[in-house]
Structures are given as structure tokens and as C-alpha cells.
Design a protein around this motif. Structure first.
Motif, PDB file in Angstrom:
ATOM      1  N   LEU A 291      56.278  29.559  35.685  1.00  0.00           N
ATOM      2  CA  LEU A 291      55.574  29.309  34.244  1.00  0.00           C
ATOM      3  C   LEU A 291      56.231  27.976  33.951  1.00  0.00           C
ATOM      4  O   LEU A 291      55.575  27.554  32.966  1.00  0.00           O
ATOM      5  CB  LEU A 291      55.865  30.581  33.568  1.00  0.00           C
ATOM      6  CG  LEU A 291      55.013  31.871  33.907  1.00  0.00           C
ATOM      7  CD1 LEU A 291      55.552  32.998  33.113  1.00  0.00           C
ATOM      8  CD2 LEU A 291      53.417  31.573  33.617  1.00  0.00           C
ATOM      9  N   ARG A 295      50.395  26.038  34.501  1.00  0.00           N
ATOM     10  CA  ARG A 295      49.765  26.619  33.531  1.00  0.00           C
ATOM     11  C   ARG A 295      49.440  28.242  34.064  1.00  0.00           C
ATOM     12  O   ARG A 295      49.380  28.288  35.253  1.00  0.00           O
ATOM     13  CB  ARG A 295      48.298  26.147  33.242  1.00  0.00           C
ATOM     14  CG  ARG A 295      48.749  24.910  32.276  1.00  0.00           C
ATOM     15  CD  ARG A 295      47.447  23.882  31.935  1.00  0.00           C
ATOM     16  NE  ARG A 295      47.955  22.741  31.335  1.00  0.00           N
ATOM     17  CZ  ARG A 295      46.885  21.955  30.902  1.00  0.00           C
ATOM     18  NH1 ARG A 295      45.643  22.172  31.039  1.00  0.00           N
ATOM     19  NH2 ARG A 295      47.467  20.831  30.302  1.00  0.00           N
ATOM     20  N   PHE A 296      48.938  29.054  33.247  1.00  0.00           N
ATOM     21  CA  PHE A 296      48.555  30.479  33.746  1.00  0.00           C
ATOM     22  C   PHE A 296      47.482  30.362  34.471  1.00  0.00           C
ATOM     23  O   PHE A 296      47.542  30.874  35.650  1.00  0.00           O
ATOM     24  CB  PHE A 296      48.337  31.180  32.577  1.00  0.00           C
ATOM     25  CG  PHE A 296      49.494  31.667  31.499  1.00  0.00           C
ATOM     26  CD1 PHE A 296      50.575  32.405  31.739  1.00  0.00           C
ATOM     27  CD2 PHE A 296      49.487  30.762  30.286  1.00  0.00           C
ATOM     28  CE1 PHE A 296      51.500  32.714  30.990  1.00  0.00           C
ATOM     29  CE2 PHE A 296      50.741  31.016  29.398  1.00  0.00           C
ATOM     30  CZ  PHE A 296      51.501  31.914  29.849  1.00  0.00           C
ATOM     31  N   HIS A 297      46.314  29.511  34.311  1.00  0.00           N
ATOM     32  CA  HIS A 297      44.967  29.678  35.193  1.00  0.00           C
ATOM     33  C   HIS A 297      45.377  29.151  36.477  1.00  0.00           C
ATOM     34  O   HIS A 297      45.035  29.307  37.639  1.00  0.00           O
ATOM     35  CB  HIS A 297      44.021  29.024  34.470  1.00  0.00           C
ATOM     36  CG  HIS A 297      44.133  27.341  34.303  1.00  0.00           C
ATOM     37  ND1 HIS A 297      44.811  26.925  33.368  1.00  0.00           N
ATOM     38  CD2 HIS A 297      43.682  26.633  35.167  1.00  0.00           C
ATOM     39  CE1 HIS A 297      44.659  25.828  33.483  1.00  0.00           C
ATOM     40  NE2 HIS A 297      43.993  25.259  34.483  1.00  0.00           N
ATOM     41  N   SER A 376      50.630  41.764  36.866  1.00  0.00           N
ATOM     42  CA  SER A 376      51.369  40.963  36.021  1.00  0.00           C
ATOM     43  C   SER A 376      51.808  42.044  34.705  1.00  0.00           C
ATOM     44  O   SER A 376      52.840  41.670  34.006  1.00  0.00           O
ATOM     45  CB  SER A 376      50.331  39.920  35.253  1.00  0.00           C
ATOM     46  OG  SER A 376      49.529  40.561  34.397  1.00  0.00           O
ATOM     47  N   THR A 460      42.620  36.198  33.521  1.00  0.00           N
ATOM     48  CA  THR A 460      43.531  35.072  33.243  1.00  0.00           C
ATOM     49  C   THR A 460      44.162  35.406  31.754  1.00  0.00           C
ATOM     50  O   THR A 460      45.421  35.230  31.431  1.00  0.00           O
ATOM     51  CB  THR A 460      42.868  33.773  33.186  1.00  0.00           C
ATOM     52  OG1 THR A 460      42.187  33.471  34.335  1.00  0.00           O
ATOM     53  CG2 THR A 460      43.838  32.599  32.600  1.00  0.00           C
ATOM     54  N   ARG A 464      48.228  36.051  31.258  1.00  0.00           N
ATOM     55  CA  ARG A 464      49.013  35.501  30.377  1.00  0.00           C
ATOM     56  C   ARG A 464      49.814  36.480  29.780  1.00  0.00           C
ATOM     57  O   ARG A 464      50.993  36.193  29.295  1.00  0.00           O
ATOM     58  CB  ARG A 464      48.191  34.590  29.422  1.00  0.00           C
ATOM     59  CG  ARG A 464      48.971  33.785  28.426  1.00  0.00           C
ATOM     60  CD  ARG A 464      47.995  33.197  27.403  1.00  0.00           C
ATOM     61  NE  ARG A 464      47.158  32.186  28.136  1.00  0.00           N
ATOM     62  CZ  ARG A 464      46.011  32.332  28.076  1.00  0.00           C
ATOM     63  NH1 ARG A 464      45.238  33.584  27.859  1.00  0.00           N
ATOM     64  NH2 ARG A 464      44.991  31.308  28.600  1.00  0.00           N
ATOM     65  N   GLN A 465      49.301  37.521  29.117  1.00  0.00           N
ATOM     66  CA  GLN A 465      49.980  38.469  28.363  1.00  0.00           C
ATOM     67  C   GLN A 465      51.179  39.151  29.170  1.00  0.00           C
ATOM     68  O   GLN A 465      52.322  39.484  28.588  1.00  0.00           O
ATOM     69  CB  GLN A 465      49.383  39.471  27.792  1.00  0.00           C
ATOM     70  CG  GLN A 465      48.295  38.912  26.754  1.00  0.00           C
ATOM     71  CD  GLN A 465      48.756  38.452  25.442  1.00  0.00           C
ATOM     72  OE1 GLN A 465      49.723  38.941  24.910  1.00  0.00           O
ATOM     73  NE2 GLN A 465      48.306  37.447  25.002  1.00  0.00           N
TER      74      GLN A 465
END
Length: 486
Positions: A291, A295-297, A376, A460, A464-465
């Protein structure tokens, strides 16, 4: 793009650069060989079934049963020998069958036949499969008196010594039918001896009735041979005259269903790899390092691409090996058995394999993204299992549908189920040989692609969360009101 490439490269090498990957790659052909050998091993290790026949009518039906059973054993053994001899020249095949016909027993016939084919003796599984039943003299004449032998308390005398009695067949006069058969055995699953005896006596009773009507033996034999000729013709094939449907014409239907099952297994196993690796990275704080540099994607796409390349490596190796074996084996087989070579040639269907590849990509992206999103949210595999249950049920549904609809792919229910985007890759793969309408193929494909885009976008957001620890398993439970709130 560079971040996606580096993450995908890392994922790919983390699997391919290990001994476990190559061992799993080699295990597939090993399991195929073992799977093909298991039926032979089971059959060859099956003990001889010793049985007795008691004819309470006193009209010699026990001898008819014995003769019929021996005749069927001989026919099965001869058919097996003939099938094995297909790889030999015609002269050797003819000599092997002649020697089998001259032998007194099926076992001796198999040995003589295989000797004529250049083999030392019949394979153990083949010999056992044709001769694992043997009738012995009954030690008692009533079922009640036979009970100690049938329950294993006592053994019967056989050419191999004292052995347990497998079962007893009692022939009586029936109250509403000419004969009644009763099979006594502690083995509740194998009643093949009784079924064979029933078939033999059924034929004998029919012949007795015909003889009582004044028909000669020659006429009865001629009646037994009466049966209609059956042909299957596909009217959509344009050819001079009527071209009969062959096994090669049916191969695409079997192949498409097989590819659908392989597709399901591949998507599930690869997506599960993503889930497991992500949970391990979260536990080892590796995800935090990623991270800080991507980026997340980019992490999501990189992981999906890396594990997808692992799958493509597996498919490529198996495809190359399969092509080499098929090419070499097909050339050799064509000289011995052209019909079998033609049947196997029907497996080479580039269109079906291309469709399977496309459906795999879309199915993998959908389920892989879902599994990553769920991973995740989890800190341990135990947490993942509680969230995976509904996803596994959704993934199992097309497999259940395929199992019950193998011969009914044109069913309206299967057609409607194909419109469920998460099921489309598997069900449409199996339906392709039935030539569904073009609008249906296009419609289900567009809906599936739209769902894939939506799943990737949603995954995605969830990723992220979850990666930032802003959501976890408890968050999902609260959303569904399955846990405590507040």
C-alpha cells in the motif's frame, strides 16, 4: 502500469518458482493414470464369489442357471479379449479369438488368446473380471440349514481350500409366476449373480412357452434374433443420402460438459489461491508495504493478473503435452483402429477451447475479485470461512445444474439459469454445442461482462476499506444484522 506489472510478477514467481507448483503440475497426469488403474485394481483384488444354487422344483433349473452364467462369463471374456486385440494385426486377432473359442474355460481362453497376441498371460484384472464367481456344491439343502455358512460361521470346500460362502440362490415355484428366485447373502450391495440367474431363467421360461406352442428350436432361435435396426441421422448435415451419426459427432457435447466442469474447478481453485495468499500477506504486514508503493486498484489488478498467468502456464504445459500425445498416439491408433481414431479426433475443437478460455478469463476475474475483496476483510482463514459459505453455494449451483442436465442442455430452466451472470461461464460453455440463438449468446455475454465490470469496481471499493482496516468481518455481520450492533 509498472506497479501492476511488478505486483503481477511477484505473484507469478511466488508460485511458479516453487517445487510445489511443478509437483502439482506433474501430479495431474499421475492422477489420471492412477484413476484409470483404480477400476482394474479393484476388480483384480476382488475375492472369488463362491455361491450355491438350490433347485427346490427338481426340474434342473440349477443346471440351466449354471450354463447360462458360464455362457455370459465366456461372452464377457471374449468381448474383453477382442477389445484388447484391436491394437494387433488382423491375423493375430483372428488367431487369438480362435484359441479362445477352443479353450474349455474363459480363464484358459484368455491365457491362450493373449499368448497368440504376444503376451505371456491375460492381465490380472481382466482375468478376475471374467472369472470371479464359482458355484460349489451346497453343504445343506435349505436356507435355514445354510445359515452358518452364509453368516461366515463355517466355510465351504473349494478348489482353493476352505472359503466363506458368498451367497445362496434358491429356486422355487412361484405363487403367481412360474418361478420364484430368492437370493440369500450378507452382502447387501452385490446381487449380480441373482440378476444373471433371473435373466437366464427368464429366457428359458419364454422358450418353454414357445416350445409348448409347437415351435421348433430353429424357429425359436430365429425369433430371438428379431430386433429392429437402429440408426441416428442428423438432418442438418447436407450429404448424399443419409449420413449416420457417429461417436465423433457426439464428442463436442461430451467435451463441452467436461470443459464446463474443468472451468469450474479451475476458477474455484485459482480464486481460492488469491484468498489464501492475501490473508497470509495481511498477517505478515506485507499488504502494508504494498500500500505504501501502489494504489488499491493496482494491487487488485496485479494480483489478479499474476495468478491468472499461473493458470495460463498450467494450461499451456498441459495443452502442449496433450497435443504431442494426441498427435503421436492418433497416428499410431489410425493404423490399428480407424473408428477410435476418428472418435478421438472429434476432441480437437478449437472453437470450444477458445470459448472455454474466454469464459475462464471472465469467470476468474469475477470470482477472483470477490475472493480478494472478502480476503481483505479477514484476518484469519477462520474468518474467511464464515464469509465464503454463501459464495461457495452460489458457485456450486451451476455444478449441480450441470450434473442433472447433461442430456437436457436445451431445457428452458438451463437456458434461464444461463442468464445469471455468475453462472454464465459454466452453463453457456456446456450449452454451446446445442447451438443456442446468437442473440442469447450475445445477451448473456454482455450481461456477464457488465457484471464483471461491476464486480471489479465493487471489489476495489471493498478492498480499499478492508486493506485500511476500516471494515472487517464484523462490519459484514452488522450489515446483515447477524451480529451485535453498536
Amino acid at each position: 502500469m509498472r506497479a501492476i506489472y511488478l505486483i503481477a510478477r511477484r505473484e507469478y514467481l511466488s508460485y511458479v518458482a516453487t517445487w510445489g507448483f511443478w509437483l502439482s503440475l506433474l501430479s495431474v497426469p499421475v492422477f489420471l493414470v492412477v484413476g484409470a488403474a483404480i477400476p482394474v485394481l479393484v476388480e483384480s483384488s476382488q475375492p472369488t464369489r463362491y455361491y450355491v444354487v438350490i433347485d427346490e422344483t427338481g426340474e434342473g433349473y440349477d443346471a440351466l442357471v449354471q450354463a447360462g452364467v458360464e455362457r455370459e462369463r465366456r461372452e464377457r471374456a471374449r468381448a474383453a479379449l477382442e477389445a484388447m486385440a484391436m491394437t494387433r494385426p488382423e491375423a493375430a486377432r483372428t488367431q487369438a479369438l480362435e484359441r479362445f473359442d477352443e479353450a474349455a474355460t474363459p480363464e484358459a481362453g484368455l491365457d491362450a488368446g493373449f499368448e497368440a497376441l504376444g503376451m505371456e498371460a491375460a492381465p490380472a484384472g481382466l482375468a478376475a473380471g471374467s472369472g470371479n464367481r464359482m458355484r460349489v456344491e451346497p453343504p445343506a439343502t435349505t436356507p435355514e440349514a445354510l445359515r452358518p455358512w452364509l453368516t461366515g460361521e463355517r466355510a465351504v470346500s473349494t478348489p482353493e481350500g476352505e472359503r466363506p460362502l458368498f451367497g445362496a440362490l434358491v429356486i422355487r415355484r412361484g405363487s403367481e409366476t412360474p418361478l420364484s428366485l430368492t437370493w440369500y447373502s450378507t452382502n447387501l450391495t452385490d446381487n449380480a449373480i441373482a440378476q444373471d440367474a433371473r435373466r437366464v431363467l427368464e429366457d428359458e421360461l419364454q422358450e418353454e412357452l414357445l416350445r409348448s406352442e409347437g415351435l421348433s428350436e430353429a424357429r425359436i432361435a430365429a425369433l430371438d434374433q428379431l430386433q429392429p435396426e437402429m440408426r441416428s441421422v442428423d438432418p442438418s448435415v447436407e450429404a448424399e443420402g443419409e449420413r449416420e451419426v457417429t461417436g465423433a459427432d457426439r464428442v463436442p457435447f461430451v467435451l463441452s460438459i467436461a470443459l464446463a466442469f474443468i472451468l469450474w474447478a479451475s476458477v474455484f481453485s485459482v480464486a481460492n489461491m488469491l484468498l489464501t495468499s492475501l490473508i497470509e500477506e495481511k498477517g505478515g504486514k506485507i499488504i502494508e508495504v504494498l500500500l505504501s508503493t501502489a494504489r488499491f486498484h493496482e494491487i487488485l489488478i496485479g494480483k489478479l493478473a499474476g495468478v491468472a498467468c499461473v493458470s495460463f502456464t498450467l494450461f499451456a504445459v498441459w495443452g502442449v503435452v496433450g497435443s504431442v500425445v494426441a498427435t503421436a498416439g492418433g497416428t499410431a491408433l489410425a493404423s490399428f483402429d480407424p473408428e477410435m481414431a476418428e472418435l478421438l479426433s472429434g476432441i480437437v475443437k478449437p472453437g470450444l477451447f477458445a470459448a472455454a478460455l474466454c469464459y475462464f478469463i471472465v469467470g476468474y476475474l469475477m470470482f477472483g475479485a470477490i475472493f480478494l475483496a472478502l480476503g481483505s476483510l479477514c484476518e484469519t482463514l477462520q474468518d474467511a470461512q464464515s464469509l465464503m459459505s454463501p459464495i461457495i453455494l452460489v458457485l456450486m449451483a451451476p455444478l449441480i445444474i450441470l450434473s442433472f442436465a447433461m442430456q437436457s442442455m436445451d431445457s428452458a430452466f438451463v437456458a434461464m439459469a444461463s442468464w445469471v451472470p455468475l453462472w454464465t461461464p459454466f452453463l453457456m460453455m456446456a450449452r454451446l454445442p446445442t447451438e443456442p440463438p446468437l442473440w442469447e449468446i450475445a445477451g448473456t455475454t454482455l450481461l456477464m461482462l457488465a457484471t464483471m465490470v461491476g464486480v471489479l469496481w465493487g471489489a476495489t471499493a471493498v478492498f480499499r476499506q478492508g486493506a485500511l482496516s476500516q471494515a472487517n468481518v464484523d462490519s459484514v455481520k452488522r450489515w446483515f444484522r447477524l451480529g451485535k450492533t453498536g
